[in-house]
Every structure is written in C-alpha cells, then in structure tokens.
Design a protein around this motif. Sequence first.
Motif, PDB file in Angstrom:
ATOM      1  N   GLU A  62      -0.345  13.898 -15.204  1.00  0.00           N
ATOM      2  CA  GLU A  62      -1.624  14.194 -15.856  1.00  0.00           C
ATOM      3  C   GLU A  62      -2.734  13.258 -15.387  1.00  0.00           C
ATOM      4  N   ASN A  63      -2.380  12.025 -15.076  1.00  0.00           N
ATOM      5  CA  ASN A  63      -3.377  11.017 -14.727  1.00  0.00           C
ATOM      6  C   ASN A  63      -3.448  10.701 -13.241  1.00  0.00           C
ATOM      7  N   ALA A  64      -2.587  11.303 -12.452  1.00  0.00           N
ATOM      8  CA  ALA A  64      -2.512  10.960 -11.027  1.00  0.00           C
ATOM      9  C   ALA A  64      -3.695  11.515 -10.248  1.00  0.00           C
ATOM     10  N   ALA A  65      -4.097  10.783  -9.254  1.00  0.00           N
ATOM     11  CA  ALA A  65      -5.125  11.256  -8.327  1.00  0.00           C
ATOM     12  C   ALA A  65      -4.480  11.974  -7.140  1.00  0.00           C
ATOM     13  N   ASP A  66      -3.150  12.121  -7.191  1.00  0.00           N
ATOM     14  CA  ASP A  66      -2.435  12.762  -6.088  1.00  0.00           C
ATOM     15  C   ASP A  66      -2.830  14.238  -6.009  1.00  0.00           C
ATOM     16  N   ASP A  67      -3.377  14.629  -4.874  1.00  0.00           N
ATOM     17  CA  ASP A  67      -3.839  15.999  -4.713  1.00  0.00           C
ATOM     18  C   ASP A  67      -3.483  16.583  -3.350  1.00  0.00           C
ATOM     19  N   LEU A  68      -2.584  15.905  -2.653  1.00  0.00           N
ATOM     20  CA  LEU A  68      -2.245  16.304  -1.294  1.00  0.00           C
ATOM     21  C   LEU A  68      -0.757  16.125  -1.071  1.00  0.00           C
ATOM     22  N   LEU A  69      -0.155  17.067  -0.365  1.00  0.00           N
ATOM     23  CA  LEU A  69       1.258  16.968   0.000  1.00  0.00           C
ATOM     24  C   LEU A  69       1.363  16.636   1.477  1.00  0.00           C
ATOM     25  N   ILE A  70       2.238  15.704   1.777  1.00  0.00           N
ATOM     26  CA  ILE A  70       2.615  15.425   3.160  1.00  0.00           C
ATOM     27  C   ILE A  70       3.952  16.112   3.350  1.00  0.00           C
ATOM     28  N   ARG A  71       3.973  17.085   4.231  1.00  0.00           N
ATOM     29  CA  ARG A  71       5.191  17.859   4.472  1.00  0.00           C
ATOM     30  C   ARG A  71       5.791  17.408   5.792  1.00  0.00           C
ATOM     31  N   LEU A  72       7.075  17.008   5.730  1.00  0.00           N
ATOM     32  CA  LEU A  72       7.775  16.481   6.901  1.00  0.00           C
ATOM     33  C   LEU A  72       9.020  17.336   7.135  1.00  0.00           C
ATOM     34  N   GLU A  73       8.896  18.271   8.055  1.00  0.00           N
ATOM     35  CA  GLU A  73      10.026  19.128   8.399  1.00  0.00           C
ATOM     36  C   GLU A  73      10.634  18.614   9.687  1.00  0.00           C
ATOM     37  N   PRO A  74      11.963  18.565   9.711  1.00  0.00           N
ATOM     38  CA  PRO A  74      12.629  17.921  10.845  1.00  0.00           C
ATOM     39  C   PRO A  74      12.186  18.458  12.199  1.00  0.00           C
ATOM     40  N   GLY A  75      11.664  17.523  12.996  1.00  0.00           N
ATOM     41  CA  GLY A  75      11.524  17.723  14.418  1.00  0.00           C
ATOM     42  C   GLY A  75      12.793  17.119  14.997  1.00  0.00           C
ATOM     43  N   ASP A  76      12.944  15.818  14.761  1.00  0.00           N
ATOM     44  CA  ASP A  76      14.184  15.110  15.095  1.00  0.00           C
ATOM     45  C   ASP A  76      14.760  14.582  13.799  1.00  0.00           C
ATOM     46  N   LEU A  77      16.014  14.846  13.563  1.00  0.00           N
ATOM     47  CA  LEU A  77      16.695  14.386  12.361  1.00  0.00           C
ATOM     48  C   LEU A  77      17.895  13.556  12.774  1.00  0.00           C
TER      49      LEU A  77
END
Length: 133
Positions: A108-123
């Motif tokens: 409710e109080n977070a300023a988080d408004d963006l997702l960083i999406r990390l899909e395997p290139g190299d795993l």
Amino acid sequence: MDDLGELPELSLLAVLATYRHDGTVLLSPVWHEWRGGGFTVVTSSHDVKAAHLRRDPRASIVVCEHSPPYRGVEVRCRAQLVTAGAGDAVQRIASRYLGQDAGAAYAENAADDLLIRLEPGDLRAWDFADQLF
C-alpha cells in the motif's frame, strides 16, 4: 531449475547486477519471485537499477542458500522493464518476504511501480549436496 527443488520458492534475498555508466557493476540485494520461467524483481521507476537497465539492459541475478547444500542459480540476460502487473507483483513479493499482513501494508505504501523481468539467456545452477556428504 527442476534439480533445485523448492529453492526458487524460498524467501532468500537475491543479488541483482546492473551496469553503471562507467561499466562497473552495481550489486543490489533484492526481493524476487520465480514465475513464468524467469525472475521478477520490483523496483521504482526512479531507482538507479532502472536507470542502469534503460541504458544497458544486461543484467545478472543470483539466488543461493547460505547453508548446506548451498544450492544456487544464476541468470544472465537482457532484462526487460515492465509496468503491467506491478501492483500485483509488489503485493505477492512483499507478502512472500514479510507475511500477508505486513506485505499488504508494504504494498500500500510502496513506491515500487516497475518490474524488472529476467528471463534466462544463460542459466547456471548448482547443488553441492553430493560433494559435502
């Protein structure tokens, strides 16, 4: 990832690597979730990690145990910045680390408004169970 059992579901901190303008690496401890075949990290659109990734989308994330059998996973990829679904992801991820009530309050109080999406290139994954015992 199947070899690592429940590791992706554990509420371990991850370390996200992004690149500064001068090419040096910024290592940031982050909350995360493994979902849909990749990691999701929430942040603010004004955060330095987001600024780095807008300029240079290369990123790495590492999640590992701090006790035996020291399982871990590293993903190296070109990160994507996504706004769709950020509110739901903040709620899920915060609840995973803080519990339902505290997670809801955080969201409710977070300023988080963006997702960083990390899909395997190299795993790369590891499990030292066979070497330790």
